[in-house]
Design a protein around this motif. Structure first.
Motif, mmCIF file in Angstrom:
data_model
loop_
_atom_site.group_PDB
_atom_site.id
_atom_site.type_symbol
_atom_site.label_atom_id
_atom_site.label_comp_id
_atom_site.label_asym_id
_atom_site.label_seq_id
_atom_site.Cartn_x
_atom_site.Cartn_y
_atom_site.Cartn_z
ATOM 1 N N GLU A 156 -36.721 -32.479 -10.624
ATOM 2 C CA GLU A 156 -35.825 -32.139 -11.739
ATOM 3 C C GLU A 156 -36.156 -30.738 -12.245
ATOM 4 O OE1 GLU A 156 -33.215 -34.202 -13.290
ATOM 5 O OE2 GLU A 156 -33.399 -35.083 -11.323
ATOM 6 N N ARG A 157 -35.447 -30.302 -13.297
ATOM 7 C CA ARG A 157 -35.592 -28.916 -13.772
ATOM 8 C C ARG A 157 -37.005 -28.609 -14.292
ATOM 9 N NH1 ARG A 157 -30.327 -30.505 -15.128
ATOM 10 N NH2 ARG A 157 -31.131 -31.704 -16.859
ATOM 11 N N GLN A 211 -30.916 -44.284 -31.330
ATOM 12 C CA GLN A 211 -32.212 -43.797 -31.779
ATOM 13 C C GLN A 211 -32.329 -42.342 -31.377
ATOM 14 O OE1 GLN A 211 -34.830 -47.008 -30.557
ATOM 15 N NE2 GLN A 211 -36.521 -45.946 -31.558
ATOM 16 N N ASN A 212 -32.364 -41.481 -32.361
ATOM 17 C CA ASN A 212 -32.423 -40.059 -32.066
ATOM 18 C C ASN A 212 -33.834 -39.681 -31.622
ATOM 19 O OD1 ASN A 212 -32.421 -37.294 -32.060
ATOM 20 N ND2 ASN A 212 -31.154 -37.116 -33.890
ATOM 21 N N ALA A 213 -33.916 -39.132 -30.402
ATOM 22 C CA ALA A 213 -35.229 -38.820 -29.847
ATOM 23 C C ALA A 213 -35.906 -37.673 -30.587
ATOM 24 C CB ALA A 213 -35.083 -38.465 -28.372
ATOM 25 N N PHE A 248 -24.819 -37.656 -14.750
ATOM 26 C CA PHE A 248 -25.290 -36.375 -15.274
ATOM 27 C C PHE A 248 -25.251 -36.353 -16.810
ATOM 28 C CE2 PHE A 248 -23.681 -32.226 -16.786
ATOM 29 C CZ PHE A 248 -24.851 -31.503 -16.603
ATOM 30 N N GLY A 249 -26.351 -35.956 -17.424
ATOM 31 C CA GLY A 249 -26.395 -35.771 -18.880
ATOM 32 C C GLY A 249 -26.337 -37.040 -19.704
ATOM 33 N N THR A 250 -26.688 -38.188 -19.112
ATOM 34 C CA THR A 250 -26.625 -39.431 -19.886
ATOM 35 C C THR A 250 -27.930 -39.714 -20.644
ATOM 36 O OG1 THR A 250 -27.120 -40.568 -17.831
ATOM 37 C CG2 THR A 250 -24.835 -40.644 -18.561
ATOM 38 N N GLY A 251 -28.887 -38.822 -20.520
ATOM 39 C CA GLY A 251 -30.112 -38.974 -21.322
ATOM 40 C C GLY A 251 -31.270 -39.627 -20.598
ATOM 41 N N LYS A 252 -31.291 -39.538 -19.257
ATOM 42 C CA LYS A 252 -32.385 -40.149 -18.487
ATOM 43 C C LYS A 252 -33.724 -39.495 -18.820
ATOM 44 C CE LYS A 252 -30.311 -39.019 -14.640
ATOM 45 N NZ LYS A 252 -29.017 -38.527 -15.124
ATOM 46 N N THR A 253 -33.713 -38.166 -18.765
ATOM 47 C CA THR A 253 -34.975 -37.439 -18.974
ATOM 48 C C THR A 253 -35.497 -37.663 -20.386
ATOM 49 O OG1 THR A 253 -34.175 -35.824 -17.404
ATOM 50 C CG2 THR A 253 -36.022 -35.144 -18.780
ATOM 51 N N ILE A 254 -34.598 -37.589 -21.367
ATOM 52 C CA ILE A 254 -35.032 -37.758 -22.759
ATOM 53 C C ILE A 254 -35.589 -39.165 -22.959
ATOM 54 C CG2 ILE A 254 -34.241 -37.767 -25.173
ATOM 55 C CD1 ILE A 254 -33.878 -35.013 -24.275
ATOM 56 N N ARG A 279 -22.094 -39.612 -27.989
ATOM 57 C CA ARG A 279 -23.421 -39.295 -28.549
ATOM 58 C C ARG A 279 -24.128 -40.552 -29.045
ATOM 59 N NH1 ARG A 279 -24.910 -34.825 -26.943
ATOM 60 N NH2 ARG A 279 -26.570 -34.578 -28.443
ATOM 61 N N PHE A 289 -27.004 -42.438 -28.235
ATOM 62 C CA PHE A 289 -28.230 -42.324 -27.431
ATOM 63 C C PHE A 289 -29.300 -43.245 -27.992
ATOM 64 C CE2 PHE A 289 -26.549 -37.949 -26.590
ATOM 65 C CZ PHE A 289 -26.391 -38.100 -25.232
HETATM 66 N N1 LIG Z 1 -32.226 -40.256 -27.455
HETATM 67 C C1 LIG Z 1 -31.562 -39.111 -27.645
HETATM 68 N N2 LIG Z 1 -31.440 -38.581 -28.880
HETATM 69 C C2 LIG Z 1 -30.771 -37.447 -29.069
HETATM 70 N N3 LIG Z 1 -30.150 -36.754 -28.122
HETATM 71 C C3 LIG Z 1 -30.220 -37.215 -26.875
HETATM 72 C C4 LIG Z 1 -30.935 -38.420 -26.565
HETATM 73 N N4 LIG Z 1 -30.824 -38.650 -25.253
HETATM 74 C C5 LIG Z 1 -30.089 -37.631 -24.754
HETATM 75 N N5 LIG Z 1 -29.730 -36.761 -25.703
HETATM 76 C C6 LIG Z 1 -28.904 -35.552 -25.531
HETATM 77 O O1 LIG Z 1 -28.336 -35.550 -24.225
HETATM 78 C C7 LIG Z 1 -28.688 -34.384 -23.511
HETATM 79 C C8 LIG Z 1 -28.894 -34.705 -22.061
HETATM 80 O O2 LIG Z 1 -30.021 -35.534 -21.913
HETATM 81 P P1 LIG Z 1 -30.915 -35.517 -20.600
HETATM 82 O O3 LIG Z 1 -31.261 -34.147 -20.201
HETATM 83 O O4 LIG Z 1 -32.027 -36.472 -20.836
HETATM 84 O O5 LIG Z 1 -29.893 -36.130 -19.577
HETATM 85 P P2 LIG Z 1 -30.153 -36.453 -18.039
HETATM 86 O O6 LIG Z 1 -29.499 -37.754 -17.760
HETATM 87 O O7 LIG Z 1 -31.598 -36.343 -17.747
HETATM 88 O O8 LIG Z 1 -29.367 -35.287 -17.358
HETATM 89 P P3 LIG Z 1 -29.447 -34.788 -15.829
HETATM 90 O O9 LIG Z 1 -28.577 -35.711 -15.046
HETATM 91 O O10 LIG Z 1 -28.924 -33.412 -15.884
HETATM 92 O O11 LIG Z 1 -30.890 -34.863 -15.450
HETATM 93 C C9 LIG Z 1 -29.936 -33.862 -24.217
HETATM 94 O O12 LIG Z 1 -30.042 -32.485 -24.118
HETATM 95 C C10 LIG Z 1 -29.721 -34.294 -25.650
HETATM 96 O O13 LIG Z 1 -28.931 -33.366 -26.339
#
Ligand SMILES: Nc1ncnc2c1ncn2[C@@H]1O[C@H](COP(=O)(O)OP(=O)(O)OP(=O)(O)O)[C@@H](O)[C@H]1O
Ligand SMILES: [Mg+2]
Length: 532
Positions: free
Chosen positions: A252-253, A492-494, A225-231, A412, A414
């Motif tokens: 997803e959401r 790398q900041n998305a 959860f929240g590891t940045g998959k969607t981003i 953080r 990412f």
């Molecule tokens: N490349 C990135 N650059 C900057 N911030 C990031 C990056 N990737 C992720 N984040 C931060 O992490 C948060 C969670 O990312 P994300 O929603 O992609 O996670 P997820 O794995 O899809 O979560 P979930 O399991 O809830 O679907 C984002 O809201 C953002 O703040």
């Protein structure tokens, strides 16, 4: 032909059996909900309904369509937004407002729109299935119209047409149209498949440099959860070096998908400078939409992706997340009262998944062009446990495994790709390619980068025992440089300009760091103390 509903269980209904075929499409109930026959028993057929079954009643009629679940393929798909059953969401909204009325049928493609057809074949030409008849301009793309039967052309248009009108006619009287239907569960034919060997540049340094992926390859992004998959999926969708992107928001959401739609409308493709949406197709089946349609959504997307691949384009399919798709499969399987496998998933989970992965690849199309379909799929293992069945099944089928690490995300860092445990089976071929095309130092720098990160890991353990101050000067420099690699190179900041890094920039950035390390070490050897 009409049958009657005999029983209802969640997203499945049972229907009188006679005359039905497996995977046949049906319209269920007075509401005409789309369904598909998924099991035939001795006296009943079980139908998976792709829309909400609330309010359905026993004895309501079930109408037979006479064909399987299909998608419509033709000009007008690009920049489109569809649900899991390929209903066009923009036009549905114009028609009935923000909420989809159950059972509403609408062609995926606009049949009123007129296209300009430029023929490549003439009257009297013999054509075979897969031959290119001509093309229409779909934005910046040449949308090739292929023939789906054999025969001699007796008439072919050269001018405007709409999708409801024929564009040509064969000697046997068969009319040819600019669009056609294709069953979603059947992969489209091609002449032959090649091993993926050309790079798919993602613009993400960690991927392109450490775990390079190939066009036609399959990549999974598992992460808690929240590891940045969607981003990360979205960042790849924005900057991948491919012709066409098909993005599936699978369970997803909804707000994330809404943000993506708003953002894509304003951004441009970093490779061509054209609007990003012009090359994108979105399939939206978010968590607030019917669960069963989620199961169909990835096939709908794969079929559209294969269609553009068959025109000789490089297509990338992204899905977020495959776990939600597997959950839909589990829900349907349990309502079918099938024998559950591991963690309640059906026993055929792994074979379904690998069957889906099989649709990726580099192919020679029926018309002799080379096209590719690559897949980047996120997986959300519950509790970040990578031993769960969906991750394990994906792991066996995928060519690259980019593991997103919770502890990196907490720091953080990412994209939180674990640089020790991830791997790409395409590495050897792609690194050779980068070495020849981008920089002859690529492979050497990659090796150095890995060594520095590994050395840092070993030193960190030592530093925990003796303290950082106890380290020798050379080790202190190494720790500092490895930190630079992690923070300045791999992160790398998305949301910043750095979100896209072309390979030339990637290699020059790491070269600077490695050169800095080498010069610091040689200065140290020459007797310059770190305090000077
Ligand atoms: N490349 C990135 N650059 C900057 N911030 C990031 C990056 N990737 C992720 N984040 C931060 O992490 C948060 C969670 O990312 P994300 O929603 O992609 O996670 P997820 O794995 O899809 O979560 P979930 O399991 O809830 O679907 C984002 O809201 C953002 O703040
Ligand atoms: Mg997510």
């Amino acid at each position: 032909m009409t049958r009657r509903i005999r029983g209802i269980s969640g997203p499945t209904v049972s229907v009188e059996f006679s005359g039905l075929k497996l995977y046949e499409r049906l319209y269920v109930g007075h509401a005409m909900l789309t369904g598909e026959v998924v099991r035939l028993d001795r006296d009943r057929a079980v139908v998976q309904v792709y829309e909400d079954t609330k309010g359905l009643g026993i004895d309501e009629p079930v109408n037979i369509v006479g064909m399987p679940l299909t998608v419509r393929l033709g000009p007008g798909l690009l920049a489109g937004m569809f649900d899991g059953l390929q209903r066009p969401l923009k036009r549905l909204r114009e028609d009935m407002g923000p909420f989809i009325i159950r059972g509403k049928q609408m062609y995926a493609l606009d049949h009123m729109k007129r296209w300009r057809f430029s023929p490549l074949k003439r009257k009297g030409d013999d054509v075979r299935t897969g031959d290119i008849l001509g093309y229409v301009e779909e934005g910046a793309f040449k949308h090739l119209i292929t023939c789906n039967c054999d025969g001699r052309i007796v008439w072919i248009t050269d001018g405007e047409f709409s999708l409801g009108e024929p564009i040509g006619k064969l000697e046997d009287g068969k009319e040819i149209f600019g669009c056609h239907e294709w069953p979603v569960r059947m992969s489209r034919p091609y002449k032959r498949k090649f091993p993926p060997s050309e790079p798919l540049v993602t613009g993400q340094r960690c991927i392109d440099f450490l775990f390079p992926i190939a066009r036609g390859g399959t990549v999974i992004l598992p992460g808690g959860f929240g590891t940045g998959k969607t981003i990360l999926e979205q960042a790849i969708a924005k900057s991948a070096d491919v012709d066409i992107v098909v993005y599936v928001g699978c369970g997803e959401r909804g707000n994330e998908m809404a943000d993506l739609i708003d953002e894509f409308a304003t951004l441009s493709d970093p490779w061509t400078g054209r609007g990003l949406m012009e090359r994108t197709i979105l399939v939206v089946n978010t968590s607030n939409m019917p669960v069963a349609a989620r199961e169909a959504s990835i096939y709908t997307a794969a079929t559209m992706a294969e269609y553009y691949r068959d025109m000789g384009y490089h297509v990338l399919l992204l899905a977020d997340s495959l776990s939600r798709w597997a959950e839909a499969l589990r829900e349907i399987s349990s309502s079918l009262e099938e024998m559950p496998g591991e963690e309640g998933y059906p026993t055929y989970l792994a074979s379904r998944l690998s069957g889906f992965f099989e649709r990726a690849g580099v192919v020679e199309t029926l018309s002799g062009r080379i096209g590719s379909l690559s897949m980047v799929l996120s997986v959300s293992p519950p509790g970040g446990d990578f031993t769960e069945p969906v991750t394990q099944a994906c792991l066996r089928a995928a060519g690259a495994f980019l593991m997103l690490d919770t502890s990196l995300a907490h720091r953080r860092h990412f994209p939180a790709i674990n640089y020790f445990q991830s791997y790409s089976l395409y590495e050897k071929d792609i690194v050779r390619h980068f070495n020849e095309q981008i920089s002859s130092e690529w492979a050497g720098l990659m090796q150095r980068c890995r060594e520095l990160l590994q050395a840092e890991e070993r030193l960190r353990e030592v530093a925990e025992i003796i303290g950082v101050e106890g380290l020798q000067d050379a080790d202190m420099i190494l720790m500092k440089v490895a930190e630079m690699i992690r923070i300045e190179f791999l992160c790398q900041n998305a949301y910043a300009e750095d979100a896209f890094s072309p390979p030339e920039k990637t290699v020059s950035k790491i070269r600077e760091v490695v050169e800095f390390y080498d010069s610091s070490i040689s200065r140290l050897r020459e007797g310059v103390s770190r305090n000077q």
